[in-house]
Write a protein that holds these residues in place. Sequence first.
Motif, PDB file in Angstrom:
ATOM      1  N   ALA A  49      12.196  -0.569  -6.520  1.00  0.00           N
ATOM      2  CA  ALA A  49      11.082  -0.300  -7.419  1.00  0.00           C
ATOM      3  C   ALA A  49      10.084  -1.460  -7.428  1.00  0.00           C
ATOM      4  O   ALA A  49       8.864  -1.261  -7.403  1.00  0.00           O
ATOM      5  N   MET A  50      10.610  -2.679  -7.443  1.00  0.00           N
ATOM      6  CA  MET A  50       9.762  -3.863  -7.446  1.00  0.00           C
ATOM      7  C   MET A  50       8.976  -3.957  -6.140  1.00  0.00           C
ATOM      8  O   MET A  50       7.772  -4.257  -6.130  1.00  0.00           O
ATOM      9  N   LEU A  51       9.636  -3.655  -5.019  1.00  0.00           N
ATOM     10  CA  LEU A  51       8.974  -3.703  -3.717  1.00  0.00           C
ATOM     11  C   LEU A  51       7.894  -2.633  -3.624  1.00  0.00           C
ATOM     12  O   LEU A  51       6.797  -2.888  -3.120  1.00  0.00           O
ATOM     13  N   SER A  52       8.173  -1.437  -4.132  1.00  0.00           N
ATOM     14  CA  SER A  52       7.189  -0.350  -4.085  1.00  0.00           C
ATOM     15  C   SER A  52       5.932  -0.714  -4.858  1.00  0.00           C
ATOM     16  O   SER A  52       4.807  -0.456  -4.416  1.00  0.00           O
ATOM     17  N   GLY A  53       6.120  -1.342  -6.025  1.00  0.00           N
ATOM     18  CA  GLY A  53       4.970  -1.762  -6.817  1.00  0.00           C
ATOM     19  C   GLY A  53       4.133  -2.811  -6.101  1.00  0.00           C
ATOM     20  O   GLY A  53       2.896  -2.764  -6.121  1.00  0.00           O
ATOM     21  N   ALA A  54       4.818  -3.770  -5.462  1.00  0.00           N
ATOM     22  CA  ALA A  54       4.099  -4.820  -4.734  1.00  0.00           C
ATOM     23  C   ALA A  54       3.345  -4.241  -3.541  1.00  0.00           C
ATOM     24  O   ALA A  54       2.218  -4.639  -3.247  1.00  0.00           O
ATOM     25  N   LEU A  55       3.953  -3.288  -2.867  1.00  0.00           N
ATOM     26  CA  LEU A  55       3.293  -2.659  -1.715  1.00  0.00           C
ATOM     27  C   LEU A  55       2.052  -1.885  -2.146  1.00  0.00           C
ATOM     28  O   LEU A  55       1.033  -1.890  -1.451  1.00  0.00           O
ATOM     29  N   GLU A  56       2.143  -1.234  -3.302  1.00  0.00           N
ATOM     30  CA  GLU A  56       0.971  -0.477  -3.768  1.00  0.00           C
ATOM     31  C   GLU A  56      -0.194  -1.413  -4.062  1.00  0.00           C
ATOM     32  O   GLU A  56      -1.344  -1.111  -3.745  1.00  0.00           O
ATOM     33  N   LYS A  57       0.098  -2.567  -4.674  1.00  0.00           N
ATOM     34  CA  LYS A  57      -0.952  -3.545  -4.937  1.00  0.00           C
ATOM     35  C   LYS A  57      -1.540  -4.066  -3.629  1.00  0.00           C
ATOM     36  O   LYS A  57      -2.755  -4.256  -3.512  1.00  0.00           O
ATOM     37  N   ALA A  58      -0.670  -4.307  -2.662  1.00  0.00           N
ATOM     38  CA  ALA A  58      -1.137  -4.805  -1.370  1.00  0.00           C
ATOM     39  C   ALA A  58      -2.010  -3.760  -0.672  1.00  0.00           C
ATOM     40  O   ALA A  58      -3.031  -4.088  -0.061  1.00  0.00           O
ATOM     41  N   LEU A  59      -1.620  -2.494  -0.764  1.00  0.00           N
ATOM     42  CA  LEU A  59      -2.407  -1.421  -0.157  1.00  0.00           C
ATOM     43  C   LEU A  59      -3.768  -1.307  -0.830  1.00  0.00           C
ATOM     44  O   LEU A  59      -4.784  -1.067  -0.155  1.00  0.00           O
ATOM     45  N   ARG A  60      -3.800  -1.482  -2.153  1.00  0.00           N
ATOM     46  CA  ARG A  60      -5.085  -1.444  -2.856  1.00  0.00           C
ATOM     47  C   ARG A  60      -5.968  -2.593  -2.403  1.00  0.00           C
ATOM     48  O   ARG A  60      -7.186  -2.447  -2.272  1.00  0.00           O
ATOM     49  N   ALA A  61      -5.351  -3.758  -2.179  1.00  0.00           N
ATOM     50  CA  ALA A  61      -6.120  -4.913  -1.707  1.00  0.00           C
ATOM     51  C   ALA A  61      -6.690  -4.658  -0.316  1.00  0.00           C
ATOM     52  O   ALA A  61      -7.814  -5.055  -0.003  1.00  0.00           O
ATOM     53  N   LEU A  62      -5.927  -3.972   0.537  1.00  0.00           N
ATOM     54  CA  LEU A  62      -6.417  -3.640   1.878  1.00  0.00           C
ATOM     55  C   LEU A  62      -7.584  -2.673   1.822  1.00  0.00           C
ATOM     56  O   LEU A  62      -8.527  -2.768   2.616  1.00  0.00           O
ATOM     57  N   ASP A  63      -7.529  -1.745   0.878  1.00  0.00           N
ATOM     58  CA  ASP A  63      -8.580  -0.735   0.762  1.00  0.00           C
ATOM     59  C   ASP A  63      -9.819  -1.255   0.047  1.00  0.00           C
ATOM     60  O   ASP A  63     -10.888  -0.648   0.136  1.00  0.00           O
ATOM     61  N   ALA A  64      -9.668  -2.385  -0.680  1.00  0.00           N
ATOM     62  CA  ALA A  64     -10.799  -2.909  -1.452  1.00  0.00           C
ATOM     63  C   ALA A  64     -11.869  -3.468  -0.520  1.00  0.00           C
ATOM     64  O   ALA A  64     -11.570  -3.988   0.557  1.00  0.00           O
ATOM     65  N   PRO A  65     -13.164  -3.372  -0.931  1.00  0.00           N
ATOM     66  CA  PRO A  65     -14.256  -3.927  -0.115  1.00  0.00           C
ATOM     67  C   PRO A  65     -14.085  -5.427   0.061  1.00  0.00           C
ATOM     68  O   PRO A  65     -13.693  -6.129  -0.871  1.00  0.00           O
ATOM     69  N   GLN A  66     -14.359  -5.915   1.238  1.00  0.00           N
ATOM     70  CA  GLN A  66     -14.232  -7.340   1.498  1.00  0.00           C
ATOM     71  C   GLN A  66     -15.403  -8.094   0.891  1.00  0.00           C
ATOM     72  O   GLN A  66     -16.502  -7.565   0.753  1.00  0.00           O
ATOM     73  N   ASP A  67     -15.152  -9.364   0.498  1.00  0.00           N
ATOM     74  CA  ASP A  67     -16.248 -10.172  -0.042  1.00  0.00           C
ATOM     75  C   ASP A  67     -17.092 -10.710   1.112  1.00  0.00           C
ATOM     76  O   ASP A  67     -16.752 -10.548   2.280  1.00  0.00           O
ATOM     77  N   PRO A  68     -18.243 -11.380   0.800  1.00  0.00           N
ATOM     78  CA  PRO A  68     -19.139 -11.869   1.853  1.00  0.00           C
ATOM     79  C   PRO A  68     -18.475 -12.776   2.874  1.00  0.00           C
ATOM     80  O   PRO A  68     -18.915 -12.873   4.014  1.00  0.00           O
ATOM     81  N   SER A  69     -17.408 -13.467   2.478  1.00  0.00           N
ATOM     82  CA  SER A  69     -16.740 -14.367   3.418  1.00  0.00           C
ATOM     83  C   SER A  69     -15.821 -13.616   4.362  1.00  0.00           C
ATOM     84  O   SER A  69     -15.240 -14.186   5.274  1.00  0.00           O
ATOM     85  N   GLY A  70     -15.647 -12.288   4.096  1.00  0.00           N
ATOM     86  CA  GLY A  70     -14.812 -11.477   4.970  1.00  0.00           C
ATOM     87  C   GLY A  70     -13.349 -11.508   4.611  1.00  0.00           C
ATOM     88  O   GLY A  70     -12.511 -11.038   5.352  1.00  0.00           O
ATOM     89  N   LYS A  71     -13.025 -12.059   3.448  1.00  0.00           N
ATOM     90  CA  LYS A  71     -11.626 -12.185   3.060  1.00  0.00           C
ATOM     91  C   LYS A  71     -11.237 -11.074   2.088  1.00  0.00           C
ATOM     92  O   LYS A  71     -11.979 -10.716   1.195  1.00  0.00           O
ATOM     93  N   SER A  72     -10.081 -10.531   2.282  1.00  0.00           N
ATOM     94  CA  SER A  72      -9.524  -9.547   1.342  1.00  0.00           C
ATOM     95  C   SER A  72      -8.012  -9.638   1.432  1.00  0.00           C
ATOM     96  O   SER A  72      -7.413  -9.132   2.368  1.00  0.00           O
TER      97      SER A  72
END
Length: 222
Positions: A49-72
């Motif tokens: 359960a803990m791993l699934s929650g962390a993966l979902e946050k990581a997936l959201r971070a991957l889908d989020a728009p990158q900032d001007p420096s290109g980091k996400s």
Amino acid sequence: MEEGDDLETLGEQLYNVIHPKHADAAGKLTGMLLELPGSTLSQMLQDEAMLSGALEKALRALDAPQDPSGKSSYKEEEDSVSSDSLGDQLFALVDLYNTGCSRKITGMLLEQQKEVILNLLSDSTLLEEQVKLALKTLKEQNVEETDVSDSSDADDTERLGERLYSLVEKMDPGHANNITGMLLEMTPATLPQLLTDRNLLEVAVRKAQAALETLRPPFKNT
């Protein structure tokens, strides 16, 4: 050297678990999770359960728009979480030291600036130093460890049980008592996360429902 070896081993184990479900992004997801403390990663490998929650946050971070420096990155996703969530994460790590004063120490550490707290979450050595310093301060203030753990832990568990039950009842009213009882057998560090992360709670409830199904005797039509 040993720490590097441990991190490499954790990375391989995480990748093997993540790849079957997220083959295309397994490498990126593993790299993002490896930014977390080793103790947290070890706990994730034992708590689905803990791993699934962390993966979902990581997936959201991957889908989020990158900032001007290109980091996400996953760490940027963590930076945006609320103070309550930071407190839950910090408590989970502090509780691993088994001081008997986890809640008081977490409260003391949360009085620091957010940047300092984020550093504690990512640097296990720094966190250990802060925990020892806070514990020393509590002892100088004559705070009895046994008094803190024996009295408050029982009250905390009861309060957690009540809050968990109210959430579980909405998902499965017919088995709310049994499921809540099963969830309360999880590690103390995991329980607060169930209250703040709906996805983690749903995963845990589904696992409890599956366990109940296997324990249920077959119906006999007489």
